[in-house]
Scaffold this motif. Structure first.
Motif, PDB file in Angstrom:
ATOM      1  N   LEU A   1      21.682  -7.552  76.107  1.00 31.62           N
ATOM      2  CA  LEU A   1      21.759  -8.522  75.017  1.00 31.62           C
ATOM      3  C   LEU A   1      22.408  -7.893  73.799  1.00 31.62           C
ATOM      4  O   LEU A   1      22.440  -6.671  73.638  1.00 31.62           O
ATOM      5  CB  LEU A   1      20.375  -9.049  74.649  1.00 31.62           C
ATOM      6  N   ALA A   2      22.947  -8.755  72.950  1.00 31.28           N
ATOM      7  CA  ALA A   2      23.397  -8.392  71.608  1.00 31.28           C
ATOM      8  C   ALA A   2      22.778  -9.395  70.653  1.00 31.28           C
ATOM      9  O   ALA A   2      22.872 -10.605  70.874  1.00 31.28           O
ATOM     10  CB  ALA A   2      24.918  -8.432  71.511  1.00 31.28           C
TER      11      ALA A   2
ATOM     12  N   GLY B   1      34.221 -11.579  71.166  1.00 32.23           N
ATOM     13  CA  GLY B   1      33.475 -10.361  71.476  1.00 32.23           C
ATOM     14  C   GLY B   1      32.486 -10.036  70.376  1.00 32.23           C
ATOM     15  O   GLY B   1      32.824 -10.104  69.192  1.00 32.23           O
ATOM     16  N   LEU B   2      31.251  -9.707  70.755  1.00 32.62           N
ATOM     17  CA  LEU B   2      30.216  -9.279  69.819  1.00 32.62           C
ATOM     18  C   LEU B   2      30.005  -7.779  69.989  1.00 32.62           C
ATOM     19  O   LEU B   2      29.501  -7.331  71.028  1.00 32.62           O
ATOM     20  CB  LEU B   2      28.900 -10.019  70.083  1.00 32.62           C
ATOM     21  N   ASP B   3      30.399  -7.013  68.980  1.00 28.74           N
ATOM     22  CA  ASP B   3      30.238  -5.553  69.009  1.00 28.74           C
ATOM     23  C   ASP B   3      29.011  -5.184  68.187  1.00 28.74           C
ATOM     24  O   ASP B   3      28.999  -5.345  66.972  1.00 28.74           O
ATOM     25  CB  ASP B   3      31.471  -4.862  68.420  1.00 28.74           C
ATOM     26  N   GLN B   4      27.969  -4.690  68.883  1.00 29.20           N
ATOM     27  CA  GLN B   4      26.742  -4.288  68.206  1.00 29.20           C
ATOM     28  C   GLN B   4      26.567  -2.781  68.328  1.00 29.20           C
ATOM     29  O   GLN B   4      27.203  -2.142  69.163  1.00 29.20           O
ATOM     30  CB  GLN B   4      25.552  -5.048  68.760  1.00 29.20           C
ATOM     31  N   ASN B   5      25.712  -2.214  67.468  1.00 30.59           N
ATOM     32  CA  ASN B   5      25.604  -0.757  67.387  1.00 30.59           C
ATOM     33  C   ASN B   5      24.232  -0.207  67.744  1.00 30.59           C
ATOM     34  O   ASN B   5      24.004   0.999  67.610  1.00 30.59           O
ATOM     35  CB  ASN B   5      25.981  -0.299  65.973  1.00 30.59           C
ATOM     36  N   ASN B   6      23.293  -1.057  68.189  1.00 30.12           N
ATOM     37  CA  ASN B   6      22.036  -0.527  68.719  1.00 30.12           C
ATOM     38  C   ASN B   6      22.297   0.142  70.061  1.00 30.12           C
ATOM     39  O   ASN B   6      23.216  -0.238  70.798  1.00 30.12           O
ATOM     40  CB  ASN B   6      21.019  -1.657  68.912  1.00 30.12           C
TER      41      ASN B   6
ATOM     42  N   LEU C   1      23.895 -13.102  72.355  1.00 26.86           N
ATOM     43  CA  LEU C   1      24.362 -13.335  73.720  1.00 26.86           C
ATOM     44  C   LEU C   1      23.590 -12.448  74.691  1.00 26.86           C
ATOM     45  O   LEU C   1      23.322 -11.275  74.400  1.00 26.86           O
ATOM     46  CB  LEU C   1      25.857 -13.028  73.841  1.00 26.86           C
ATOM     47  N   PHE C   2      23.251 -13.008  75.847  1.00 24.91           N
ATOM     48  CA  PHE C   2      22.664 -12.276  76.967  1.00 24.91           C
ATOM     49  C   PHE C   2      23.669 -12.255  78.110  1.00 24.91           C
ATOM     50  O   PHE C   2      24.474 -13.186  78.266  1.00 24.91           O
ATOM     51  CB  PHE C   2      21.391 -12.955  77.457  1.00 24.91           C
ATOM     52  N   SER C   3      23.613 -11.237  78.935  1.00 22.56           N
ATOM     53  CA  SER C   3      24.423 -11.222  80.156  1.00 22.56           C
ATOM     54  C   SER C   3      23.696 -10.442  81.234  1.00 22.56           C
ATOM     55  O   SER C   3      22.725  -9.727  80.966  1.00 22.56           O
ATOM     56  CB  SER C   3      25.799 -10.589  79.895  1.00 22.56           C
ATOM     57  N   GLY C   4      24.180 -10.571  82.451  1.00 23.05           N
ATOM     58  CA  GLY C   4      23.537  -9.922  83.585  1.00 23.05           C
ATOM     59  C   GLY C   4      23.879  -8.458  83.741  1.00 23.05           C
ATOM     60  O   GLY C   4      23.222  -7.735  84.504  1.00 23.05           O
ATOM     61  N   SER C   5      24.904  -7.971  83.058  1.00 22.29           N
ATOM     62  CA  SER C   5      25.277  -6.560  83.183  1.00 22.29           C
ATOM     63  C   SER C   5      24.296  -5.682  82.411  1.00 22.29           C
ATOM     64  O   SER C   5      23.748  -6.087  81.378  1.00 22.29           O
ATOM     65  CB  SER C   5      26.691  -6.345  82.652  1.00 22.29           C
ATOM     66  N   THR C   6      24.070  -4.482  82.895  1.00 24.08           N
ATOM     67  CA  THR C   6      23.111  -3.561  82.268  1.00 24.08           C
ATOM     68  C   THR C   6      23.718  -2.166  82.138  1.00 24.08           C
ATOM     69  O   THR C   6      24.736  -1.847  82.775  1.00 24.08           O
ATOM     70  CB  THR C   6      21.822  -3.471  83.089  1.00 24.08           C
ATOM     71  N   ASN C   7      23.062  -1.354  81.332  1.00 22.19           N
ATOM     72  CA  ASN C   7      23.472   0.045  81.176  1.00 22.19           C
ATOM     73  C   ASN C   7      22.594   1.013  81.962  1.00 22.19           C
ATOM     74  O   ASN C   7      23.028   2.117  82.279  1.00 22.19           O
ATOM     75  CB  ASN C   7      23.425   0.455  79.698  1.00 22.19           C
TER      76      ASN C   7
ATOM     77  N   LYS D   1      23.781  -3.995  74.384  1.00 20.13           N
ATOM     78  CA  LYS D   1      25.133  -3.823  74.906  1.00 20.13           C
ATOM     79  C   LYS D   1      26.063  -4.849  74.254  1.00 20.13           C
ATOM     80  O   LYS D   1      25.643  -5.967  73.956  1.00 20.13           O
ATOM     81  CB  LYS D   1      25.128  -4.010  76.438  1.00 20.13           C
ATOM     82  N   ASP D   2      27.325  -4.454  74.040  1.00 21.71           N
ATOM     83  CA  ASP D   2      28.308  -5.408  73.529  1.00 21.71           C
ATOM     84  C   ASP D   2      28.445  -6.578  74.504  1.00 21.71           C
ATOM     85  O   ASP D   2      28.339  -6.401  75.731  1.00 21.71           O
ATOM     86  CB  ASP D   2      29.664  -4.739  73.348  1.00 21.71           C
ATOM     87  N   GLN D   3      28.697  -7.756  73.959  1.00 23.52           N
ATOM     88  CA  GLN D   3      28.807  -8.960  74.785  1.00 23.52           C
ATOM     89  C   GLN D   3      30.115  -9.689  74.473  1.00 23.52           C
ATOM     90  O   GLN D   3      30.699  -9.519  73.391  1.00 23.52           O
ATOM     91  CB  GLN D   3      27.627  -9.902  74.521  1.00 23.52           C
TER      92      GLN D   3
END
Length: 561
Positions: A389-390, A508-513, A375-381, A546-548
């Motif tokens: 992305l996740a 919800g996709l929880d990723q750890n990178n 998943l991609f989204s417009g929010s960033t860190n 980022k988590d998506q």
């Protein structure tokens, strides 16, 4: 007087004989024949096939699905296929994504049963005819969901897996394969199985099942490499352009695309052995309980032949003389419980199941669900990043040249509660959680592979250069991930066998990178770069890990007969 009496009697006899002869000439009404005879041996809806002692039942349904921000069966809008060049762009957030999809399906099934000295011989066939929009088959799609023969306790053909609970993923929802956390295969699996019936609702089953198309995720050879050649101008390259062959240490010729979509080559070998499944089940009026187990052979292809340094567009070879990792035995266990006749109302149900697997991740993420969740989204860190992305690739095992298979550990659970407000209205609440854990060696292989895909270590005249991109913002790699879901469904049945239902689901996709990956701009014919990122729709730039999360919904109309 006697003459008159004789005349009268004679006349009467003639009349009676004449009447009898005329009556004999009249057609006799035939006894009614029952051409379609009801068969009450196996429940309602069965009839005898004329001229035989075989009973048959015809059934099916017509169904129309309308989906928002996802695919059919309320599939979340992730890109599980990781398609390139415009194929399968769910999850990218692109304007080429389908935010509205539909499916019309006609299902037909035939059930025949014949009583014999060995018990009942049963055959069952179920097929779907459907038309779909969006990603997937558009029209003319014919499936064989089930087709099997049952005889003397044996089942031969395509039937429900012995590992699956009686409710599959339908504890409280419309989904088939997209409520994760446990096994579901709505289309059956080819098998040979034997079932014991012990009485009082207790049964057991043992079988062998064909795992080739259903129960296998990806297998990653993290040492795979590809050779590209041609004049390229790598970003930051030493010496500028070169026409010499360049070597990309990556798992995919479309290296950056692999990093952005999780689309790695599958290094599974042939179908080494069938899966062995078994279950013990207790069916009672108040509850159903099942304990299941499965064994799965994880069989890899050959090691790659090192890192090529010459040759135009040649993939790393994998041949017999390279050797291969030994086949390993994986498996899964599952326990499921459905509580019925709850005090909250007639027909209410609570359904729970939990599954653990080793090297057999499709027993948690199964059925028609793919092997990549992106998943991609417009929010960033971080300031200056384009999007986030996740990317969550699913592997049964990981290996490198000369190493053994590192089997993946996974576990998950699902739950659903159904409440009937009235005989016509029902509301449900359901959810799931799935955890994928790669061990230390597998994580190192995945991370090295992904970093090579992004950095694209290129050798030009013996000098290593960075031709593909870079990582930024304190990047760290951890391929472990989790997927969690929660949703609700409301159904209205105004008349018998006609149901209107609406469902909403959050995934919800929880990723750890951590940190970011920088996708570069393509600078040459052989430098594939960001134009192939996520279907060709995502531009060059910095993307934060980022988590998506995503919402999806569906509306369904089904008429069953």
């Amino acid at each position: 007087m006697s003459n008159i009496k004789s005349l009268i009697l004679g006349s009467a006899a003639v009349i009676a004989a004449s009447a009898g002869a005329q009556a004999a000439d009249l057609p006799v009404k035939a006894k009614a024949v029952q051409y379609v005879k009801i068969c009450s041996l196996y429940g309602a809806g069965f009839y005898y096939i004329p001229g035989t002692d075989t009973c048959i039942k015809l059934g099916g349904y017509i169904q129309a699905d309308y989906n928002i921000n996802g695919g059919n069966y309320d599939k979340p809008a992730w890109d599980e296929t990781a398609g390139l060049n415009g194929a399968g762009v769910f999850g990218t957030g692109s304007r080429n994504s389908d935010y509205y999809t539909t499916r019309a399906r006609a299902q037909l099934n035939l059930d025949t049963r014949t009583a014999t000295e060995y018990g009942v011989v049963r055959t069952y066939w179920s097929s779907n005819f459907e038309h779909s929009s969006g990603f997937g088959p558009s029209s003319g799609n014919l499936t064989l969901d089930y087709g099997f023969v049952q005889f003397a306790g044996f089942t031969f053909g395509k039937a429900v897996s012995g590992f699956q609970t009686p409710w599959g993923a339908y504890g409280a929802n419309n989904n088939t394969s997209f409520l994760l956390g446990g096994y579901d295969n709505a289309t059956g699996i080819t098998q040979i199985a034997y079932t014991w019936q012990f009485g009082n609702g207790i049964s057991a089953q043992l079988g062998v099942e064909d795992n080739r198309t259903i129960n296998r995720a990806q297998l990653l050879n993290a040492s795979q490499a590809y050779t590209l050649s041609g004049a390229v101008t790598p970003s930051g390259a030493v010496g500028g352009s070169t026409a010499a062959p360049v070597t990309i240490l990556a798992s995919n010729p479309l290296a950056v695309a692999a990093l952005a979509t999780g689309a790695f080559p599958n290094s599974y070998g042939g179908n080494f052995a069938p899966d062995v499944t078994a279950n013990v089940r207790i069916d009672q009026s108040a509850f159903t309980f099942q304990l299941s187990g499965a064994l799965h052979a994880v069989n890899a292809t050959y090691y790659s032949a090192g890192i090529p340094t010459t040759g135009a567009g040649t993939a790393t070879t994998t041949i017999e003389t390279n050797g291969h990792p030994d086949t390993k035995l994986g498996g899964a266990v599952s326990a499921g419980l459905q509580l019925k006749n709850l005090p909250t109302g007639p027909g209410d149900k609570l359904t729970l199941d939990g599954t653990w697997s080793k090297g057999s991740t499709k027993y948690l993420i199964g059925g028609t669900t793919g092997n990549n969740f992106n998943l991609f989204s417009g929010s960033t860190n971080f300031a200056g990043s384009y999007q986030s992305l996740a990317v969550l690739p699913l592997f049964d095992a990981v290996y490198t040249n000369g190493s053994q298979l590192e089997l993946t550990t996974a576990w998950g659970f699902r739950g659903g509660y159904s409440h009937n407000w009235s005989p016509n209205w029902e509301t449900t609440l359901f959810g799931s959680y799935t955890k994928i854990d790669y061990n230390t060696n597998a994580s190192a292989g995945i991370c090295a592979n992904q970093q090579n895909a992004a950095l694209g270590i290129v050798t030009t005249g013996g000098l290593a250069t960075n031709a593909r991109g870079s990582f930024a913002n304190g990047y760290t790699c951890n391929p472990d991930f989790a997927i969690w879901q929660i949703g609700s469904r409301t159904a209205w049945t105004p008349v018998k066998n006609l149901t209107f239902s609406g469902e909403v689901l959050y995934t919800g996709l929880d990723q750890n990178n951590t940190g970011s990956v920088v996708f570069p701009t393509s600078t040459g014919a052989s430098n594939i770069g960001a134009n192939q990122t996520a279907g060709g729709f995502k531009p060059a730039g910095t993307y934060d890990y980022k988590d998506q999360g995503t919402w999806s919904g569906s509306f369904r109309v089904r008429r069953t007969w």
